[in-house]
Design a protein around this motif. Structure first.
Motif, PDB file in Angstrom:
ATOM      1  N   ASN A  55       6.503 -11.983  -7.191  1.00 51.92           N
ATOM      2  CA  ASN A  55       5.584 -12.997  -7.699  1.00 51.92           C
ATOM      3  C   ASN A  55       5.838 -14.364  -7.070  1.00 51.92           C
ATOM      4  OD1 ASN A  55       3.699 -14.330  -9.278  1.00 51.92           O
ATOM      5  ND2 ASN A  55       5.038 -14.487 -11.067  1.00 51.92           N
ATOM      6  N   LEU A  83       1.628 -13.338 -14.819  1.00 50.48           N
ATOM      7  CA  LEU A  83       2.800 -13.531 -13.962  1.00 50.48           C
ATOM      8  C   LEU A  83       2.875 -12.378 -12.969  1.00 50.48           C
ATOM      9  CD1 LEU A  83       5.267 -14.736 -16.744  1.00 50.48           C
ATOM     10  CD2 LEU A  83       3.844 -16.129 -15.248  1.00 50.48           C
ATOM     11  N   TYR A  84       1.704 -11.925 -12.483  1.00 47.54           N
ATOM     12  CA  TYR A  84       1.629 -10.942 -11.392  1.00 47.54           C
ATOM     13  C   TYR A  84       2.227  -9.618 -11.853  1.00 47.54           C
ATOM     14  CZ  TYR A  84       1.415 -10.114  -6.242  1.00 47.54           C
ATOM     15  OH  TYR A  84       1.109  -9.693  -4.961  1.00 47.54           O
ATOM     16  N   ASP A 109      -8.447  -1.143  -5.423  1.00 45.58           N
ATOM     17  CA  ASP A 109      -7.569  -1.228  -4.249  1.00 45.58           C
ATOM     18  C   ASP A 109      -7.700  -2.577  -3.552  1.00 45.58           C
ATOM     19  OD1 ASP A 109      -6.488   1.290  -4.589  1.00 45.58           O
ATOM     20  OD2 ASP A 109      -7.793   2.269  -3.129  1.00 45.58           O
ATOM     21  N   ARG A 110      -8.929  -3.082  -3.484  1.00 38.65           N
ATOM     22  CA  ARG A 110      -9.159  -4.338  -2.766  1.00 38.65           C
ATOM     23  C   ARG A 110      -8.421  -5.497  -3.446  1.00 38.65           C
ATOM     24  NH1 ARG A 110     -14.783  -3.955  -2.485  1.00 38.65           N
ATOM     25  NH2 ARG A 110     -15.197  -5.639  -3.953  1.00 38.65           N
ATOM     26  N   ARG A 111      -8.330  -5.444  -4.753  1.00 34.02           N
ATOM     27  CA  ARG A 111      -7.686  -6.543  -5.482  1.00 34.02           C
ATOM     28  C   ARG A 111      -6.170  -6.414  -5.550  1.00 34.02           C
ATOM     29  NH1 ARG A 111     -11.368  -5.843 -10.856  1.00 34.02           N
ATOM     30  NH2 ARG A 111     -13.198  -7.068 -10.269  1.00 34.02           N
ATOM     31  N   TYR A 112      -5.681  -5.176  -5.484  1.00 33.37           N
ATOM     32  CA  TYR A 112      -4.288  -4.855  -5.810  1.00 33.37           C
ATOM     33  C   TYR A 112      -3.289  -5.698  -5.025  1.00 33.37           C
ATOM     34  CZ  TYR A 112      -0.276  -1.778  -6.780  1.00 33.37           C
ATOM     35  OH  TYR A 112       0.938  -1.260  -7.174  1.00 33.37           O
ATOM     36  N   MET A 113      -2.507  -6.503  -5.730  1.00 35.17           N
ATOM     37  CA  MET A 113      -1.439  -7.331  -5.156  1.00 35.17           C
ATOM     38  C   MET A 113      -1.967  -8.349  -4.139  1.00 35.17           C
ATOM     39  SD  MET A 113       0.845  -5.900  -6.961  1.00 35.17           S
ATOM     40  CE  MET A 113       2.412  -6.603  -6.463  1.00 35.17           C
ATOM     41  N   ARG A 114      -3.226  -8.759  -4.303  1.00 39.37           N
ATOM     42  CA  ARG A 114      -3.796  -9.740  -3.376  1.00 39.37           C
ATOM     43  C   ARG A 114      -3.755 -11.139  -3.966  1.00 39.37           C
ATOM     44  NH1 ARG A 114      -3.951  -6.772   1.482  1.00 39.37           N
ATOM     45  NH2 ARG A 114      -2.727  -5.201   0.417  1.00 39.37           N
ATOM     46  N   THR A 115      -4.392 -12.075  -3.287  1.00 40.86           N
ATOM     47  CA  THR A 115      -4.167 -13.488  -3.574  1.00 40.86           C
ATOM     48  C   THR A 115      -5.189 -14.120  -4.510  1.00 40.86           C
ATOM     49  OG1 THR A 115      -5.431 -14.095  -1.618  1.00 40.86           O
ATOM     50  CG2 THR A 115      -3.066 -13.807  -1.345  1.00 40.86           C
ATOM     51  N   TYR A 165      10.740  -0.440  -1.531  1.00 41.01           N
ATOM     52  CA  TYR A 165       9.513  -1.206  -1.774  1.00 41.01           C
ATOM     53  C   TYR A 165       9.856  -2.685  -1.937  1.00 41.01           C
ATOM     54  CZ  TYR A 165       4.609  -1.208  -3.580  1.00 41.01           C
ATOM     55  OH  TYR A 165       3.254  -1.364  -3.777  1.00 41.01           O
ATOM     56  N   ASP A 217      -2.883 -16.895   1.560  1.00 36.48           N
ATOM     57  CA  ASP A 217      -3.928 -16.697   2.575  1.00 36.48           C
ATOM     58  C   ASP A 217      -3.572 -17.347   3.902  1.00 36.48           C
ATOM     59  OD1 ASP A 217      -5.503 -15.200   0.797  1.00 36.48           O
ATOM     60  OD2 ASP A 217      -6.328 -17.022  -0.082  1.00 36.48           O
ATOM     61  N   GLN A 227       0.935 -14.788   1.054  1.00 32.93           N
ATOM     62  CA  GLN A 227       0.485 -14.874  -0.341  1.00 32.93           C
ATOM     63  C   GLN A 227      -0.352 -16.120  -0.617  1.00 32.93           C
ATOM     64  OE1 GLN A 227       4.295 -14.262  -2.444  1.00 32.93           O
ATOM     65  NE2 GLN A 227       3.396 -12.425  -3.342  1.00 32.93           N
ATOM     66  N   GLY A 239       2.535  -3.481  -9.994  1.00 33.00           N
ATOM     67  CA  GLY A 239       2.901  -3.406  -8.586  1.00 33.00           C
ATOM     68  C   GLY A 239       4.358  -3.019  -8.403  1.00 33.00           C
ATOM     69  N   ARG A 272       0.831  -1.205   0.000  1.00 33.34           N
ATOM     70  CA  ARG A 272       0.000   0.000   0.000  1.00 33.34           C
ATOM     71  C   ARG A 272       0.860   1.248   0.000  1.00 33.34           C
ATOM     72  NH1 ARG A 272      -5.102  -2.084  -1.415  1.00 33.34           N
ATOM     73  NH2 ARG A 272      -4.048  -4.022  -1.871  1.00 33.34           N
TER      74      ARG A 272
END
Lengths: 463, 463
Positions: free
Chosen positions: A106, B100-101, B67-73, A101, A257, A255, B104, A72
């Motif tokens: 990945n 491949l992610y 924002d909720r999805r950003y860099m999440r699983t 950062y 969960d 990553q 970010g 964030r």
């Protein structure tokens, strides 16, 4: 907006960490003290945390906090290292953190490679997708931040110094340049490539080539930092680096969960990385963030395998050796600094040590590349160990496995070009996955028919 | 758990996008049709979205969703490209996404460089910190996912094909290898380095060297894909790539809590990147995600500056040119595919075009490196343009500026080593920021006194 440093809406809990001797529990030093060894016994130090304070918050709240900060915008908490600041390095004021950062790399699902191996839940943690191209960044941010904190409190640190065969000097020089702190790097003359030299040089580090090997450079770096109490030592004997590196354990669990994999395979040379991973998992368990531990595998190059030899003897003894030349140059270390830490970790985690020949590590890299990776030779060592352990049925088809990739393949283009040119005979490499470029006339008919002739072969390769 | 594809708790809104001719508004084609030019006029296509559907959701909800999805699983929504799927490429089923992610990447606060320039709100968007080391990944994920979708619906795509001078072939080969789709790359013989060749080769692409230049390769790639309707063209003439690339605009705004910078500086060769940035900002504004637009700067190498020449003529005409050799090899393009798109964007964004000589781009890279970056030559072009615009007072001290770094410096080690060796005379480079390594005897006294003598110089460098 809730401040990222606030744990709950109303309280800010103080966290503490300190250096402590691995052997003398009464030997404590501040993290901002310039000290690398126990003043009583001369042993290595480790960073210890006030676990009672860390355990005072419920695991769900830690997980939610770490997730809320992850990648964030609130500096420096978006860094995956500093997002776990309370359990990493609470001593640094936010304004002294030097962060680029870190983390958030990945977790590559190795779908095709896993299918080829019969291990479908296979992942490669891409720690080399980073500012300087190796996992060293995640440890260096902690060390350089502490130095900035030390300087901010009025102490003199004229320069940070390290010995290096490549990745460490790149990370130190970049963080030093970003922070505006002078850096001195000692490299063995004639033993690093032009590409390895140019990162610290470009970042303005005073770059010295010495007529000795890495061990000789290390000795001089220690002397500069110890005898003069003058330059700050940035090699991984300094346990601050491990505090950053242990966040790889937290991040890979986060990553998925907050699920723990069955196996983690990591290449091992100086053995700081395995030590850091183990520390990360144990502290997570103590905090209640996880309940089970993964099994850990250290993969060594057969040309530098003192830990493997010790493992074969049930860890009864550990004998340093003279490392032989290996393509996995960053782990060409016969006398690893963190051997004691590593053995302690492996005993706790029901660990395994495997080794890979030059031929095996090169082929493993190339095999993985055909499924979308671009593996550095050290990642090749880890992959080769994985292949062996699957063949030995130590790792089972249903196991979830994470391979730690420690550097970007772009750091080792020569390794790749020589493999595919069939030019690694001096290492005994017989390239089974060699790919050959083709020269074709620049007319449509020639190109079209050439491609057509090769389509079946291409299709077979991507199954 | 709320499904990432759900916009609210109860409704899933259908989004639509299609290919549309830049000139004939009635010429629409499905994104899964194999088509690269308007069937009526032969003009370039672009991807158009059902903006009414996108505008139906309030901006705050979009921001919260992204924002909720950003860099999440939740795969593939953790990718910064696929986290914006509705406005990027809604046509692809999640199970066909090849990710491949992407994105970010670090928004590097160029604190020290900014201070040196007198522009303190200066940022470098590190698009090269990625799987293949360049920004090409964020476009290629969209294109390869569409191909996987096409194959999944039963159409034949025997291979994907591109012409390349480096980065495009690396990205296509990696994504093709990950997806298990054959790849053919056409490279000009003798005009790419060994390091540039080895990425597609290692990833198993059929790698052809042709006795021609990049333009010749491009012509053959088009012929293979058009005349045979056989191979899928992956060059940026295919506008799917731009849909992925436009997310850099969204991401850089998202990374500053949805604030728009005053200026964005981007290197320009084929001009796809500036076109994509412009498209991203305009669509964000239409959706209400932002209210103002940034000013955009395209930075060209003086040796390949057709857009700069057109800019000097008020964009009244655009003349392709024969590009001369430049260190910024990826933008050595005299006849850019997207010139028309780029001029449209620059007119809308009150844009500026600047150019940099070889000497200027090399020095700009090196100056930036001394503050912690490791800039590729194209980023050097953008930085040199920034320096000029600050000197001309076009960019003001209080402006917030983002420089887009398009590749990792590790892709261009030779550029760095030759600069610091003083070996770029053929390009007219006089290296003002040259760093020189030192050879010192491997004894403590020699090293200690050498370092001491250089401390003042080191300190001066890091101010």
């Amino acid at each position: 907006m809730v401040l990222a440093t606030q744990i709950s809406d109303s309280t800010a809990v103080p966290y503490r960490a300190w250096f402590q001797c691995m052997h003398c529990p009464d030997q404590h030093y501040s993290l901002t003290e310039v000290v690398y060894r126990c003043k009583s016994c001369g042993g290595l130090l480790e960073v210890r945390h006030d676990m009672a304070a860390l355990k005072a918050l419920e695991p769900d709240k830690w997980r939610a906090l770490f997730d809320r900060r992850y990648m964030r915008t609130h500096y420096p908490y978006g860094s995956s290292v500093w997002g776990k600041k309370e359990m990493v390095c609470p001593a640094v004021a936010d304004e002294n953190v030097v962060s680029l950062y870190e983390g958030g790399s990945n977790m590559f699902w190795a779908e095709r490679l896993g299918r080829q191996l019969g291990v479908e839940d296979l992942w490669v943690k891409q720690c080399g997708d980073s500012h300087t191209g190796s996992f060293k960044d995640i440890g260096m941010t902690v060390l350089v931040s502490i130095v900035k904190q030390i300087i901010a409190t009025g102490q003199q640190v004229p320069a940070m110094v390290c010995a290096s065969s490549g990745d460490t000097s790149a990370a130190l020089a970049a963080y030093g340049a970003a922070a505006g702190i002078p850096v001195v790097v000692l490299l063995p003359r004639g033993k690093v490539t032009a590409a390895q030299m140019v990162q610290p040089l470009a970042n303005g580090a005073l770059t010295l080539f010495l007529d000795t090997d890495f061990d000789g450079c290390m000795k001089l770096a220690k002397a500069l930092s110890n005898e003069e109490q003058f330059y700050y030592l940035a090699n991984s004997m300094n346990p601050l680096r491990l505090e950053g590196q242990k966040t790889v354990a937290v991040e890979m669990v986060q990553q998925d969960d907050w699920t723990v994999p069955d196996w983690i395979v990591v290449p091992g040379g100086n053995l700081g990385n395995i030590s850091a991973l183990g520390k990360g998992f144990l502290e997570m368990r103590e905090m209640g963030l996880i309940e089970v531990l993964p099994r850990l595998v250290v993969a060594q190059a057969a040309h530098a395998d003192p830990l493997y030899q010790s493992y074969l003897r049930g860890f009864e003894t550990f004998e340093p050796q003279r490392a032989r030349k290996t393509l996995a140059s960053a782990i060409q270390i016969g006398a690893p600094v963190s051997w004691e830490r590593a053995i302690r970790v492996l005993k706790t985690f029901d660990g395994v040590v495997e080794c890979a020949s030059e031929d095996e590590l090169a082929d493993a890299s190339a095999k993985a590349d055909l499924t979308g990776l671009f593996a550095c030779p050290h990642t090749g060592v880890a992959l080769a160990a994985l292949f062996k352990l699957v063949a030995q049925k130590v790792i089972a088809p249903k196991d979830k496995v994470v391979v730690v990739s420690t550097a970007h393949g772009l750091k080792f283009p020569e390794f790749k070009t020589r493999y595919h040119a069939g030019d690694l005979e001096e290492f005994g490499v017989v390239p089974r996955f060699r790919q050959i470029p083709h020269e074709v006339g620049a007319e449509y008919g020639a190109v079209q028919s050439f491609v057509l002739r090769h389509l079946d072969g291409l299709r077979a390769k991507v199954v």
